[in-house]
Design a protein around this motif. Structure first.
Motif, PDB file in Angstrom:
ATOM      1  N   LEU A 204       8.619   0.709  14.459  1.00  0.00           N
ATOM      2  CA  LEU A 204       7.236   0.746  13.961  1.00  0.00           C
ATOM      3  C   LEU A 204       7.217   0.961  12.446  1.00  0.00           C
ATOM      4  O   LEU A 204       6.365   0.414  11.750  1.00  0.00           O
ATOM      5  N   LEU A 205       8.165   1.745  11.944  1.00  0.00           N
ATOM      6  CA  LEU A 205       8.247   1.962  10.502  1.00  0.00           C
ATOM      7  C   LEU A 205       8.573   0.652   9.797  1.00  0.00           C
ATOM      8  O   LEU A 205       7.981   0.319   8.763  1.00  0.00           O
ATOM      9  N   LEU A 206       9.491  -0.112  10.376  1.00  0.00           N
ATOM     10  CA  LEU A 206       9.862  -1.409   9.782  1.00  0.00           C
ATOM     11  C   LEU A 206       8.684  -2.388   9.872  1.00  0.00           C
ATOM     12  O   LEU A 206       8.431  -3.147   8.924  1.00  0.00           O
ATOM     13  N   GLN A 207       7.970  -2.388  10.983  1.00  0.00           N
ATOM     14  CA  GLN A 207       6.811  -3.254  11.127  1.00  0.00           C
ATOM     15  C   GLN A 207       5.741  -2.922  10.090  1.00  0.00           C
ATOM     16  O   GLN A 207       5.065  -3.830   9.581  1.00  0.00           O
ATOM     17  N   LEU A 208       5.609  -1.646   9.793  1.00  0.00           N
ATOM     18  CA  LEU A 208       4.639  -1.236   8.782  1.00  0.00           C
ATOM     19  C   LEU A 208       4.954  -1.858   7.436  1.00  0.00           C
ATOM     20  O   LEU A 208       4.062  -2.354   6.736  1.00  0.00           O
TER      21      LEU A 208
ATOM     22  N   ARG B 182       0.839  -1.185   0.000  1.00  0.00           N
ATOM     23  CA  ARG B 182       0.000   0.000   0.000  1.00  0.00           C
ATOM     24  C   ARG B 182       0.883   1.248   0.000  1.00  0.00           C
ATOM     25  O   ARG B 182       2.095   1.164   0.173  1.00  0.00           O
ATOM     26  N   ALA B 183       0.245   2.403  -0.179  1.00  0.00           N
ATOM     27  CA  ALA B 183       0.989   3.652  -0.320  1.00  0.00           C
ATOM     28  C   ALA B 183       1.908   3.910   0.864  1.00  0.00           C
ATOM     29  O   ALA B 183       3.103   4.209   0.680  1.00  0.00           O
ATOM     30  N   GLU B 184       1.401   3.799   2.087  1.00  0.00           N
ATOM     31  CA  GLU B 184       2.244   4.123   3.236  1.00  0.00           C
ATOM     32  C   GLU B 184       3.361   3.103   3.409  1.00  0.00           C
ATOM     33  O   GLU B 184       4.451   3.435   3.870  1.00  0.00           O
ATOM     34  N   GLN B 185       3.142   1.865   3.001  1.00  0.00           N
ATOM     35  CA  GLN B 185       4.206   0.861   3.057  1.00  0.00           C
ATOM     36  C   GLN B 185       5.297   1.158   2.024  1.00  0.00           C
ATOM     37  O   GLN B 185       6.479   0.957   2.295  1.00  0.00           O
ATOM     38  N   ARG B 186       4.901   1.631   0.856  1.00  0.00           N
ATOM     39  CA  ARG B 186       5.888   1.991  -0.166  1.00  0.00           C
ATOM     40  C   ARG B 186       6.768   3.140   0.324  1.00  0.00           C
ATOM     41  O   ARG B 186       8.000   3.103   0.171  1.00  0.00           O
ATOM     42  N   VAL B 187       6.144   4.165   0.894  1.00  0.00           N
ATOM     43  CA  VAL B 187       6.907   5.310   1.392  1.00  0.00           C
ATOM     44  C   VAL B 187       7.820   4.883   2.535  1.00  0.00           C
ATOM     45  O   VAL B 187       8.983   5.288   2.604  1.00  0.00           O
ATOM     46  N   ALA B 188       7.315   4.057   3.445  1.00  0.00           N
ATOM     47  CA  ALA B 188       8.129   3.582   4.572  1.00  0.00           C
ATOM     48  C   ALA B 188       9.317   2.776   4.072  1.00  0.00           C
ATOM     49  O   ALA B 188      10.455   2.959   4.529  1.00  0.00           O
ATOM     50  N   ALA B 189       9.091   1.874   3.118  1.00  0.00           N
ATOM     51  CA  ALA B 189      10.178   1.058   2.575  1.00  0.00           C
ATOM     52  C   ALA B 189      11.199   1.930   1.857  1.00  0.00           C
ATOM     53  O   ALA B 189      12.418   1.677   1.936  1.00  0.00           O
ATOM     54  N   PHE B 190      10.733   2.948   1.146  1.00  0.00           N
ATOM     55  CA  PHE B 190      11.625   3.878   0.465  1.00  0.00           C
ATOM     56  C   PHE B 190      12.546   4.576   1.459  1.00  0.00           C
ATOM     57  O   PHE B 190      13.764   4.661   1.256  1.00  0.00           O
TER      58      PHE B 190
END
Length: 248
Positions: free
Chosen positions: A239-243, A166-174
Protein backbone atom coordinates in the motif's frame (compact mmCIF):
# COMPACT_ATOMS: atom_id res chain seq x y z
CA UNK A 1 25.15 24.22 10.26
CA UNK A 2 23.76 24.47 13.81
CA UNK A 3 25.23 22.66 16.82
CA UNK A 4 28.13 21.00 15.07
CA UNK A 5 31.80 20.92 15.86
CA UNK A 6 34.47 22.06 13.46
CA UNK A 7 36.20 19.58 11.20
CA UNK A 8 39.19 17.92 12.81
CA UNK A 9 42.48 17.85 10.91
CA UNK A 10 43.12 14.68 8.95
CA UNK A 11 44.91 12.26 11.29
CA UNK A 12 48.11 10.57 10.12
CA UNK A 13 47.91 6.89 9.21
CA UNK A 14 48.14 4.80 12.37
CA UNK A 15 47.84 1.20 13.48
CA UNK A 16 44.21 0.10 13.63
CA UNK A 17 43.06 2.71 11.14
CA UNK A 18 44.87 1.58 8.00
CA UNK A 19 42.51 0.40 5.32
CA UNK A 20 42.16 -3.29 4.43
CA UNK A 21 39.78 -3.29 1.46
CA UNK A 22 40.29 -7.03 0.92
CA UNK A 23 38.57 -7.87 4.23
CA UNK A 24 36.07 -5.00 4.45
CA UNK A 25 32.41 -6.00 4.77
CA UNK A 26 31.50 -3.33 2.21
CA UNK A 27 33.82 -4.65 -0.47
CA UNK A 28 30.91 -5.81 -2.66
CA UNK A 29 29.43 -2.29 -2.52
CA UNK A 30 32.61 -0.30 -3.16
CA UNK A 31 34.82 -2.50 -5.35
CA UNK A 32 34.27 -4.05 -8.77
CA UNK A 33 33.86 -7.81 -8.57
CA UNK A 34 36.83 -9.95 -9.55
CA UNK A 35 39.45 -7.28 -8.87
CA UNK A 36 42.80 -9.13 -8.60
CA UNK A 37 44.57 -9.14 -5.24
CA UNK A 38 47.46 -7.05 -6.60
CA UNK A 39 45.06 -4.30 -7.71
CA UNK A 40 43.22 -4.43 -4.37
CA UNK A 41 46.59 -3.87 -2.68
CA UNK A 42 47.15 -0.82 -4.90
CA UNK A 43 43.75 0.50 -3.82
CA UNK A 44 44.60 -0.02 -0.16
CA UNK A 45 47.78 2.01 -0.62
CA UNK A 46 45.75 4.76 -2.27
CA UNK A 47 43.28 5.13 0.61
CA UNK A 48 45.01 7.37 3.13
CA UNK A 49 43.27 6.36 6.33
CA UNK A 50 40.04 5.39 8.01
CA UNK A 51 38.86 8.47 9.84
CA UNK A 52 36.43 8.40 12.79
CA UNK A 53 33.81 11.16 12.73
CA UNK A 54 31.87 11.69 15.95
CA UNK A 55 28.14 12.47 15.94
CA UNK A 56 27.37 16.10 15.01
CA UNK A 57 30.92 16.63 13.75
CA UNK A 58 31.51 18.40 10.42
CA UNK A 59 33.44 16.29 7.90
CA UNK A 60 33.79 19.23 5.50
CA UNK A 61 32.12 22.63 5.07
CA UNK A 62 30.82 24.49 2.02
CA UNK A 63 33.75 26.43 0.60
CA UNK A 64 36.42 24.05 1.91
CA UNK A 65 39.07 23.10 -0.63
CA UNK A 66 38.31 19.80 -2.34
CA UNK A 67 41.04 17.29 -1.57
CA UNK A 68 39.45 13.87 -1.17
CA UNK A 69 36.50 11.59 -1.77
CA UNK A 70 35.05 9.97 1.34
CA UNK A 71 33.52 6.49 1.40
CA UNK A 72 31.20 5.95 4.37
CA UNK A 73 32.32 2.77 6.14
CA UNK A 74 30.01 2.95 9.15
CA UNK A 75 27.40 5.42 10.32
CA UNK A 76 25.19 8.00 8.67
CA UNK A 77 25.72 11.51 7.27
CA UNK A 78 23.70 14.41 5.93
CA UNK A 79 24.83 16.90 3.33
CA UNK A 80 23.43 20.42 3.41
CA UNK A 81 23.89 23.87 1.94
CA UNK A 82 22.67 27.33 2.92
CA UNK A 83 19.48 28.52 1.22
CA UNK A 84 19.14 32.12 0.03
CA UNK A 85 17.36 33.08 3.26
CA UNK A 86 20.17 31.60 5.36
CA UNK A 87 18.34 28.43 6.40
CA UNK A 88 19.93 25.02 6.12
CA UNK A 89 18.81 23.09 3.03
CA UNK A 90 19.44 19.35 3.39
CA UNK A 91 20.56 17.90 0.07
CA UNK A 92 21.01 14.23 0.94
CA UNK A 93 21.58 11.46 3.45
CA UNK A 94 24.46 9.02 3.02
CA UNK A 95 24.98 5.61 4.61
CA UNK A 96 27.63 2.87 4.61
CA UNK A 97 29.04 2.17 1.15
CA UNK A 98 28.10 5.56 -0.29
CA UNK A 99 30.28 8.50 -1.34
CA UNK A 100 30.71 11.99 0.04
CA UNK A 101 32.56 14.95 -1.39
CA UNK A 102 32.03 14.61 -5.14
CA UNK A 103 30.42 18.06 -5.21
CA UNK A 104 33.91 19.54 -5.08
CA UNK A 105 35.29 17.92 -8.23
CA UNK A 106 34.05 20.61 -10.64
CA UNK A 107 35.16 23.80 -8.90
CA UNK A 108 37.83 22.54 -6.53
CA UNK A 109 35.77 23.57 -3.50
CA UNK A 110 32.85 21.90 -1.73
CA UNK A 111 29.43 23.33 -2.58
CA UNK A 112 27.81 21.84 0.53
CA UNK A 113 28.84 20.55 3.93
CA UNK A 114 28.65 17.07 5.46
CA UNK A 115 27.83 16.27 9.09
CA UNK A 116 27.76 12.90 10.87
CA UNK A 117 24.31 12.04 12.22
CA UNK A 118 25.80 9.34 14.44
CA UNK A 119 29.29 8.16 15.35
CA UNK A 120 30.71 7.17 11.96
CA UNK A 121 33.84 6.21 10.08
CA UNK A 122 34.95 7.13 6.56
CA UNK A 123 37.67 5.91 4.23
CA UNK A 124 39.59 8.94 2.95
CA UNK A 125 40.59 8.72 -0.74
CA UNK A 126 42.86 11.60 -1.84
CA UNK A 127 41.55 12.66 -5.23
CA UNK A 128 44.97 12.99 -6.84
CA UNK A 129 45.78 9.39 -6.01
CA UNK A 130 42.36 8.29 -7.26
CA UNK A 131 42.96 9.93 -10.64
CA UNK A 132 46.32 8.18 -10.95
CA UNK A 133 45.01 4.75 -10.00
CA UNK A 134 41.87 4.88 -12.15
CA UNK A 135 44.10 5.57 -15.15
CA UNK A 136 46.04 2.41 -14.34
CA UNK A 137 43.11 0.13 -13.42
CA UNK A 138 40.27 0.24 -15.94
CA UNK A 139 37.82 -1.75 -13.83
CA UNK A 140 38.30 0.63 -10.93
CA UNK A 141 37.67 3.60 -13.25
CA UNK A 142 34.39 2.02 -14.41
CA UNK A 143 33.37 1.32 -10.81
CA UNK A 144 34.06 4.91 -9.79
CA UNK A 145 31.96 6.17 -12.71
CA UNK A 146 29.18 3.75 -11.72
CA UNK A 147 29.18 5.09 -8.16
CA UNK A 148 29.08 8.66 -9.48
CA UNK A 149 26.18 7.73 -11.76
CA UNK A 150 24.31 6.25 -8.81
CA UNK A 151 24.59 9.56 -6.96
CA UNK A 152 23.35 11.48 -10.02
CA UNK A 153 20.33 9.17 -10.38
CA UNK A 154 19.52 9.64 -6.70
CA UNK A 155 19.64 13.43 -7.11
CA UNK A 156 17.29 13.19 -10.10
CA UNK A 157 14.88 11.09 -8.04
CA UNK A 158 14.80 13.83 -5.41
CA UNK A 159 13.91 16.42 -8.04
CA UNK A 160 11.01 14.21 -9.13
CA UNK A 161 9.86 13.96 -5.51
CA UNK A 162 9.79 17.71 -5.09
CA UNK A 163 8.10 18.41 -8.40
CA UNK A 164 5.36 15.86 -8.76
CA UNK A 165 4.24 14.44 -5.41
CA UNK A 166 2.01 15.41 -2.53
CA UNK A 167 3.37 15.46 1.02
CA UNK A 168 2.41 11.91 1.95
CA UNK A 169 3.77 10.58 -1.35
CA UNK A 170 7.10 12.33 -0.73
CA UNK A 171 7.38 10.81 2.75
CA UNK A 172 6.38 7.36 1.46
CA UNK A 173 8.93 7.53 -1.37
CA UNK A 174 11.60 8.68 1.09
CA UNK A 175 10.96 5.70 3.37
CA UNK A 176 10.88 3.20 0.50
CA UNK A 177 14.18 4.52 -0.91
CA UNK A 178 15.84 4.49 2.51
CA UNK A 179 14.76 0.93 3.27
CA UNK A 180 15.82 -0.36 -0.14
CA UNK A 181 19.29 1.06 0.40
CA UNK A 182 19.46 -0.47 3.89
CA UNK A 183 18.22 -3.84 2.62
CA UNK A 184 21.04 -3.90 0.05
CA UNK A 185 23.42 -3.74 3.03
CA UNK A 186 21.80 -6.60 4.91
CA UNK A 187 19.47 -4.64 7.19
CA UNK A 188 15.75 -5.12 7.73
CA UNK A 189 13.51 -4.33 4.76
CA UNK A 190 10.51 -3.46 6.96
CA UNK A 191 11.83 -1.28 9.79
CA UNK A 192 14.34 1.51 10.25
CA UNK A 193 15.63 3.78 13.00
CA UNK A 194 15.73 7.25 11.47
CA UNK A 195 19.06 8.93 12.16
CA UNK A 196 17.75 12.26 10.94
CA UNK A 197 15.16 14.49 12.62
CA UNK A 198 11.69 15.24 11.26
CA UNK A 199 12.92 18.76 10.55
CA UNK A 200 15.83 17.42 8.47
CA UNK A 201 13.47 15.12 6.55
CA UNK A 202 11.24 18.12 5.84
CA UNK A 203 14.18 20.19 4.62
CA UNK A 204 15.20 17.39 2.27
CA UNK A 205 11.66 16.84 0.93
CA UNK A 206 10.63 20.49 0.73
CA UNK A 207 8.09 20.17 3.56
CA UNK A 208 7.64 21.86 6.93
CA UNK A 209 8.34 20.05 10.19
CA UNK A 210 4.63 20.17 11.01
CA UNK A 211 3.69 18.60 7.67
CA UNK A 212 6.17 15.75 8.13
CA UNK A 213 4.91 15.05 11.66
CA UNK A 214 1.26 15.12 10.57
CA UNK A 215 2.05 12.83 7.63
CA UNK A 216 3.68 10.23 9.85
CA UNK A 217 0.71 10.39 12.22
CA UNK A 218 -1.77 10.01 9.35
CA UNK A 219 0.09 7.03 7.92
CA UNK A 220 0.09 5.42 11.35
CA UNK A 221 -3.65 6.06 11.76
CA UNK A 222 -4.21 4.49 8.33
CA UNK A 223 -2.30 1.37 9.36
CA UNK A 224 0.57 1.84 6.91
CA UNK A 225 3.25 2.45 9.54
CA UNK A 226 4.02 1.92 13.18
CA UNK A 227 5.96 4.90 14.50
CA UNK A 228 7.75 4.94 17.86
CA UNK A 229 9.88 8.08 18.19
CA UNK A 230 12.56 7.55 15.48
CA UNK A 231 11.77 3.89 14.86
CA UNK A 232 9.49 3.34 11.86
CA UNK A 233 8.08 -0.05 10.88
CA UNK A 234 6.26 -0.51 7.57
CA UNK A 235 3.13 -2.62 8.13
CA UNK A 236 1.74 -2.54 4.60
CA UNK A 237 4.60 -2.14 2.10
CA UNK A 238 2.43 -2.75 -0.97
CA UNK A 239 0.00 0.00 0.00
CA UNK A 240 2.92 2.33 0.69
CA UNK A 241 4.31 1.64 -2.79
CA UNK A 242 0.87 2.13 -4.35
CA UNK A 243 0.64 5.49 -2.63
CA UNK A 244 3.85 6.62 -4.33
CA UNK A 245 2.76 5.30 -7.74
CA UNK A 246 -0.44 7.36 -7.68
CA UNK A 247 1.65 10.39 -8.61
CA UNK A 248 2.06 8.96 -12.11
Amino acid sequence: MPRTTNPAPLPPPQEGFKVACSTCALRQVCLPTGLPAAEVEQLERMVAVRRPVARNTVLFKAGDAFEAIYLVRTGFFKTAASAEDGREQVTGFQMAGEMLGMDGIFSGAHACGAVALEDSQVCVVPYGRLEDLTREIDRLRRQFLRLMSREIVRDQSVMMLLGAMRAEQRVAAFLINLMRRLRARGFSSSSVVLRMTRDEIGSFLGLTLETVSRTFSRMQDDGLLEVRAREVRVLKPRLLLQLVRRSS
